[in-house]
Design a protein around this motif. Structure first.
Motif, PDB file in Angstrom:
ATOM      1  N   VAL A 105       0.866  -1.180   0.000  1.00 57.89           N
ATOM      2  CA  VAL A 105       0.000   0.000   0.000  1.00 57.89           C
ATOM      3  C   VAL A 105       0.901   1.227   0.000  1.00 57.89           C
ATOM      4  CG1 VAL A 105      -1.846   1.235   1.190  1.00 57.89           C
ATOM      5  CG2 VAL A 105      -1.684  -1.245   1.398  1.00 57.89           C
ATOM      6  N   VAL A 106       0.624   2.159  -0.892  1.00 55.86           N
ATOM      7  CA  VAL A 106       1.328   3.439  -0.913  1.00 55.86           C
ATOM      8  C   VAL A 106       0.282   4.534  -0.769  1.00 55.86           C
ATOM      9  CG1 VAL A 106       2.861   4.976  -2.166  1.00 55.86           C
ATOM     10  CG2 VAL A 106       3.124   2.506  -2.417  1.00 55.86           C
ATOM     11  N   LEU A 107       0.352   5.266   0.341  1.00 55.86           N
ATOM     12  CA  LEU A 107      -0.602   6.330   0.628  1.00 55.86           C
ATOM     13  C   LEU A 107       0.141   7.648   0.772  1.00 55.86           C
ATOM     14  CD1 LEU A 107      -2.810   4.490   3.265  1.00 55.86           C
ATOM     15  CD2 LEU A 107      -3.378   4.914   0.873  1.00 55.86           C
ATOM     16  N   TYR A 108      -0.424   8.690   0.219  1.00 58.91           N
ATOM     17  CA  TYR A 108       0.205  10.007   0.269  1.00 58.91           C
ATOM     18  C   TYR A 108      -0.575  10.914   1.204  1.00 58.91           C
ATOM     19  CZ  TYR A 108       2.337  14.397  -1.160  1.00 58.91           C
ATOM     20  OH  TYR A 108       3.001  15.594  -1.157  1.00 58.91           O
ATOM     21  N   PHE A 109       0.097  11.408   2.237  1.00 57.07           N
ATOM     22  CA  PHE A 109      -0.468  12.369   3.176  1.00 57.07           C
ATOM     23  C   PHE A 109      -0.261  13.761   2.592  1.00 57.07           C
ATOM     24  CE2 PHE A 109      -0.360   8.700   5.639  1.00 57.07           C
ATOM     25  CZ  PHE A 109      -0.847   8.880   6.931  1.00 57.07           C
ATOM     26  N   GLN A 110      -1.351  14.433   2.284  1.00 62.56           N
ATOM     27  CA  GLN A 110      -1.255  15.752   1.659  1.00 62.56           C
ATOM     28  C   GLN A 110      -0.738  16.778   2.670  1.00 62.56           C
ATOM     29  OE1 GLN A 110      -1.920  16.370  -1.498  1.00 62.56           O
ATOM     30  NE2 GLN A 110      -2.882  14.448  -2.087  1.00 62.56           N
ATOM     31  N   PRO A 111       0.168  17.653   2.273  1.00 62.00           N
ATOM     32  CA  PRO A 111       0.573  18.745   3.163  1.00 62.00           C
ATOM     33  C   PRO A 111      -0.540  19.781   3.288  1.00 62.00           C
ATOM     34  CG  PRO A 111       1.578  19.026   1.009  1.00 62.00           C
ATOM     35  CD  PRO A 111       0.854  17.699   0.973  1.00 62.00           C
ATOM     36  N   CYS A 112      -0.553  20.472   4.394  1.00 60.50           N
ATOM     37  CA  CYS A 112      -1.551  21.519   4.611  1.00 60.50           C
ATOM     38  C   CYS A 112      -1.226  22.719   3.733  1.00 60.50           C
ATOM     39  CB  CYS A 112      -1.568  21.929   6.082  1.00 60.50           C
ATOM     40  SG  CYS A 112      -2.731  23.251   6.460  1.00 60.50           S
ATOM     41  N   GLY A 113      -2.183  23.141   2.926  1.00 57.73           N
ATOM     42  CA  GLY A 113      -1.985  24.283   2.039  1.00 57.73           C
ATOM     43  C   GLY A 113      -2.613  25.553   2.573  1.00 57.73           C
ATOM     44  N   TRP A 114      -2.742  26.509   1.713  1.00 58.96           N
ATOM     45  CA  TRP A 114      -3.277  27.823   2.049  1.00 58.96           C
ATOM     46  C   TRP A 114      -4.707  27.701   2.574  1.00 58.96           C
ATOM     47  CZ3 TRP A 114      -3.197  32.421  -1.966  1.00 58.96           C
ATOM     48  CH2 TRP A 114      -3.086  33.629  -1.257  1.00 58.96           C
ATOM     49  N   PHE A 115      -5.002  28.332   3.695  1.00 58.57           N
ATOM     50  CA  PHE A 115      -6.308  28.277   4.338  1.00 58.57           C
ATOM     51  C   PHE A 115      -6.733  26.835   4.646  1.00 58.57           C
ATOM     52  CE2 PHE A 115      -6.399  32.397   2.164  1.00 58.57           C
ATOM     53  CZ  PHE A 115      -6.776  33.219   3.219  1.00 58.57           C
ATOM     54  N   GLY A 116      -5.761  25.977   4.971  1.00 59.85           N
ATOM     55  CA  GLY A 116      -6.060  24.612   5.382  1.00 59.85           C
ATOM     56  C   GLY A 116      -6.358  23.658   4.248  1.00 59.85           C
ATOM     57  N   ALA A 117      -6.175  24.067   3.008  1.00 53.50           N
ATOM     58  CA  ALA A 117      -6.487  23.198   1.871  1.00 53.50           C
ATOM     59  C   ALA A 117      -5.645  21.925   1.919  1.00 53.50           C
ATOM     60  CB  ALA A 117      -6.234  23.939   0.563  1.00 53.50           C
ATOM     61  N   GLY A 118      -6.303  20.769   1.794  1.00 55.67           N
ATOM     62  CA  GLY A 118      -5.609  19.485   1.744  1.00 55.67           C
ATOM     63  C   GLY A 118      -5.225  18.921   3.096  1.00 55.67           C
ATOM     64  N   ARG A 119      -5.396  19.702   4.156  1.00 54.73           N
ATOM     65  CA  ARG A 119      -4.992  19.224   5.476  1.00 54.73           C
ATOM     66  C   ARG A 119      -5.766  17.959   5.846  1.00 54.73           C
ATOM     67  NH1 ARG A 119      -5.222  22.577  11.235  1.00 54.73           N
ATOM     68  NH2 ARG A 119      -3.870  21.163  12.399  1.00 54.73           N
ATOM     69  N   TYR A 120      -5.070  16.985   6.377  1.00 56.56           N
ATOM     70  CA  TYR A 120      -5.597  15.694   6.837  1.00 56.56           C
ATOM     71  C   TYR A 120      -5.838  14.686   5.704  1.00 56.56           C
ATOM     72  CZ  TYR A 120      -6.933  18.730  10.810  1.00 56.56           C
ATOM     73  OH  TYR A 120      -6.949  19.652  11.825  1.00 56.56           O
ATOM     74  N   GLU A 121      -5.809  15.107   4.452  1.00 62.47           N
ATOM     75  CA  GLU A 121      -6.218  14.215   3.370  1.00 62.47           C
ATOM     76  C   GLU A 121      -5.162  13.151   3.067  1.00 62.47           C
ATOM     77  OE1 GLU A 121      -7.447  16.450  -0.047  1.00 62.47           O
ATOM     78  OE2 GLU A 121      -9.003  17.533   1.063  1.00 62.47           O
ATOM     79  N   VAL A 122      -5.648  11.916   2.821  1.00 58.36           N
ATOM     80  CA  VAL A 122      -4.798  10.769   2.499  1.00 58.36           C
ATOM     81  C   VAL A 122      -5.390  10.061   1.288  1.00 58.36           C
ATOM     82  CG1 VAL A 122      -3.775   8.624   3.326  1.00 58.36           C
ATOM     83  CG2 VAL A 122      -4.262  10.456   4.942  1.00 58.36           C
ATOM     84  N   ASP A 123      -4.552   9.784   0.302  1.00 59.69           N
ATOM     85  CA  ASP A 123      -5.001   9.084  -0.903  1.00 59.69           C
ATOM     86  C   ASP A 123      -3.906   8.132  -1.377  1.00 59.69           C
ATOM     87  OD1 ASP A 123      -7.567  10.668  -1.659  1.00 59.69           O
ATOM     88  OD2 ASP A 123      -6.056  12.238  -1.373  1.00 59.69           O
ATOM     89  N   GLY A 124      -4.332   7.038  -2.013  1.00 67.54           N
ATOM     90  CA  GLY A 124      -3.346   6.115  -2.560  1.00 67.54           C
ATOM     91  C   GLY A 124      -3.972   4.818  -3.016  1.00 67.54           C
ATOM     92  N   TYR A 125      -3.107   3.802  -3.183  1.00 65.58           N
ATOM     93  CA  TYR A 125      -3.555   2.540  -3.763  1.00 65.58           C
ATOM     94  C   TYR A 125      -2.932   1.347  -3.045  1.00 65.58           C
ATOM     95  CZ  TYR A 125      -5.203   5.306  -7.734  1.00 65.58           C
ATOM     96  OH  TYR A 125      -5.856   6.215  -8.524  1.00 65.58           O
ATOM     97  N   VAL A 126      -3.654   0.228  -3.134  1.00 71.81           N
ATOM     98  CA  VAL A 126      -3.091  -1.089  -2.837  1.00 71.81           C
ATOM     99  C   VAL A 126      -2.618  -1.660  -4.164  1.00 71.81           C
ATOM    100  CG1 VAL A 126      -3.533  -3.403  -1.960  1.00 71.81           C
ATOM    101  CG2 VAL A 126      -4.706  -1.432  -0.935  1.00 71.81           C
ATOM    102  N   TYR A 127      -1.352  -2.104  -4.191  1.00 66.60           N
ATOM    103  CA  TYR A 127      -0.768  -2.672  -5.406  1.00 66.60           C
ATOM    104  C   TYR A 127      -0.481  -4.145  -5.207  1.00 66.60           C
ATOM    105  CZ  TYR A 127       0.173   2.236  -6.665  1.00 66.60           C
ATOM    106  OH  TYR A 127       0.061   3.565  -6.950  1.00 66.60           O
ATOM    107  N   ASN A 128      -0.571  -4.934  -6.283  1.00 65.60           N
ATOM    108  CA  ASN A 128      -0.132  -6.318  -6.204  1.00 65.60           C
ATOM    109  C   ASN A 128       1.368  -6.409  -6.416  1.00 65.60           C
ATOM    110  OD1 ASN A 128       0.298  -6.071  -8.972  1.00 65.60           O
ATOM    111  ND2 ASN A 128      -1.484  -7.319  -9.558  1.00 65.60           N
ATOM    112  N   ALA A 129       1.907  -7.618  -6.422  1.00 67.52           N
ATOM    113  CA  ALA A 129       3.361  -7.797  -6.537  1.00 67.52           C
ATOM    114  C   ALA A 129       3.903  -7.289  -7.868  1.00 67.52           C
ATOM    115  CB  ALA A 129       3.712  -9.273  -6.351  1.00 67.52           C
TER     116      ALA A 129
END
Length: 454
Positions: free
Chosen positions: A254-278
């Motif tokens: 699993v590779v998940l990307y934690f978004q950095p907090c942007g201007w006026f809190g944009a993207g704060r807390y957000e996590v997105d990514g995928y489960v990959y097979n071998a």
């Protein structure tokens, strides 16, 4: 070409906006407060909030000024164990207690162990790894553990949990948890970079989870964390970058990307990514917020949701106490309580620390003096050991010859030696043990109990 130029101009203007935020913040802090090189960031506001935000926070001015005189020479340095900090910024919990907070949502590991779908298994396991970040956003610092200090928990989901401070310089903690579905093993060390009004925290260490049914072994590499507004403004914590969980048995990951907090809190807390097979093909998409919930959905080779499927929630944060002074969850209160302590609590347990207990009662003066006393006693014991040419030996963990490589450096690995399981089984099977009030036990992690403060 025209479209690209417009796009480039748009992004250039955004970048310029961020640059102007930094300069405005610096100007505000330097002009009003007389400090150089300190950046105040309000994640929910813009440049007009910098001056007001800089005046906020929990420091008294005299404490803040004194602290800055000590800390300004350490800018750019690793301050993991360099400086003794005032208790005004502490919470009544130690770092090895906080390790146990990973167990709050351990039912996700139970589900992962029982899961037939290998990719849904990774969804459950990765969601467990994310779940602790809600607790980790607390803005109070835990106490550094005393060498030999322990924390034990035996009253949550059939789990037996033990952690121990196994090294003081550098500070290293080790933990082990187990129930019928999984074992969890952690060797933890952090590396920091102090930046004046913020600190970057890099998680060196190894987290290994073994799912018992199929013997699947999972390895976790968490993202770094940044604590902002340490001196000026209200402290807030952000995690940003990649989290990677690898199934060492099948090579799924699993590779998940934690978004950095942007201007006026944009993207704060957000996590997105995928489960990959071998073969590194995406099989499940995952999305959510690390302070709220995570969901998943099967996807095609382009990472797009499969037709006929829907986004399903896999984890949601539990309700929390309102207006809690230290931002504790109900689970944090549980692991800090003597009411849930195991029978015949170890004298080295974090709950027994006099500085922690004084802070919990709101007595900052006593907490500060007790903290200083414990730190001096730790130094005295070290002198005693060195004079006698003895080495500290952890009680529940053994140092191995394994070395774990992380993106931020290498570290040696400690492994659980099984002795705590035997210790706890002997206590639980005995009918002869006279149960004492845990609160009456004197905190004692010292291997050389006759060490004196000189």
């Amino acid at each position: 070409m025209e479209s690209n130029q417009k796009q480039g101009g748009f992004f250039a203007s955004i970048a310029a906006g961020f640059s102007s935020i930094g300069s405005a913040v610096h100007k505000s802090v330097n002009g009003v407060l007389g400090y150089e090189g300190l950046e105040v960031i309000n994640p929910e506001g813009g440049t007009e909030d910098a001056e007001e935000e800089a005046r906020r926070g929990r420091w008294r001015q005299e404490d803040r000024d004194s602290y800055w005189k000590i800390m300004q020479k350490h800018i750019g340095s690793d301050i993991t164990s360099m400086v003794s900090l005032p208790v005004i910024i502490f919470e009544p919990m130690t770092m090895i207690q906080k390790m146990a907070e990973l167990m709050e949502y351990c039912h996700l590991l139970d589900l992962a162990d029982q899961c037939e779908d290998p990719y849904l298994r990774m969804v459950h396991a990765a969601s467990w790894a994310i779940s602790v970040y809600f607790a980790y956003q607390r803005t109070w610092k835990p106490f550094n553990p005393i060498l030999g200090e322990t924390y034990e928990m035996v009253n949550h989901g059939g789990i037996t949990f033990i952690s121990e401070q196994v090294s003081h310089h550098p500070p290293v903690s080790a933990g082990h948890a187990e129930n019928e579905h999984f074992t969890y093993d952690l060797t933890s060390k952090v590396k920091t970079k102090f930046l004046g009004n913020s600190v970057d925290i890099y998680p060196l260490g190894r987290t290994k989870v073994t799912l018992k049914r199929d013997g699947v072994v999972l390895d976790l590499v968490p993202p770094p964390t940044k604590a902002n507004n340490l001196i000026f403004g209200r402290i807030w914590v952000d995690s940003l970058g990649e989290m990677i969980m690898t199934n060492l048995t099948t090579n799924d990951k699993v590779v998940l990307y934690f978004q950095p907090c942007g201007w006026f809190g944009a993207g704060r807390y957000e996590v997105d990514g995928y489960v990959y097979n071998a073969q590194e093909e995406p099989k499940m998409l995952m999305t959510g917020k690390w302070n709220e919930s995570m969901s998943y959905q099967p996807c095609d080779l382009d990472g797009e949701p499969l037709s006929g499927t829907e986004l399903k929630e896999v984890w949601r944060v539990a309700p929390v106490p309102e207006n809690d002074k230290f931002q504790y969850t109900h689970f944090a209160h549980k692991i800090n309580s003597f009411d849930t302590a195991p029978k015949k609590l170890l004298a080295s347990d974090s709950r027994l620390r006099p500085d922690r207990r004084a802070l919990e009662k709101g007595d900052l003066s006593k907490a500060s003096s007790e903290k200083s006393s414990l730190e001096e006693r730790q130094r005295a014991e070290k002198r005693n050991r060195e004079a006698n040419k003895h080495q500290f030996t952890p009680r529940w963990f053994n140092l191995t010859d394994q070395v774990k490589s992380t993106p931020w450096g290498e570290m040696e690995i400690y492994e659980y030696n099984g002795k705590y399981t035997e210790h706890r089984a002997a206590i639980d099977s005995s009918d002869c043990i006279e149960e004492a009030d845990a609160k009456s036990i004197e905190f004692n992690p010292w291997q050389y109990s006759h060490s004196s403060v000189n």
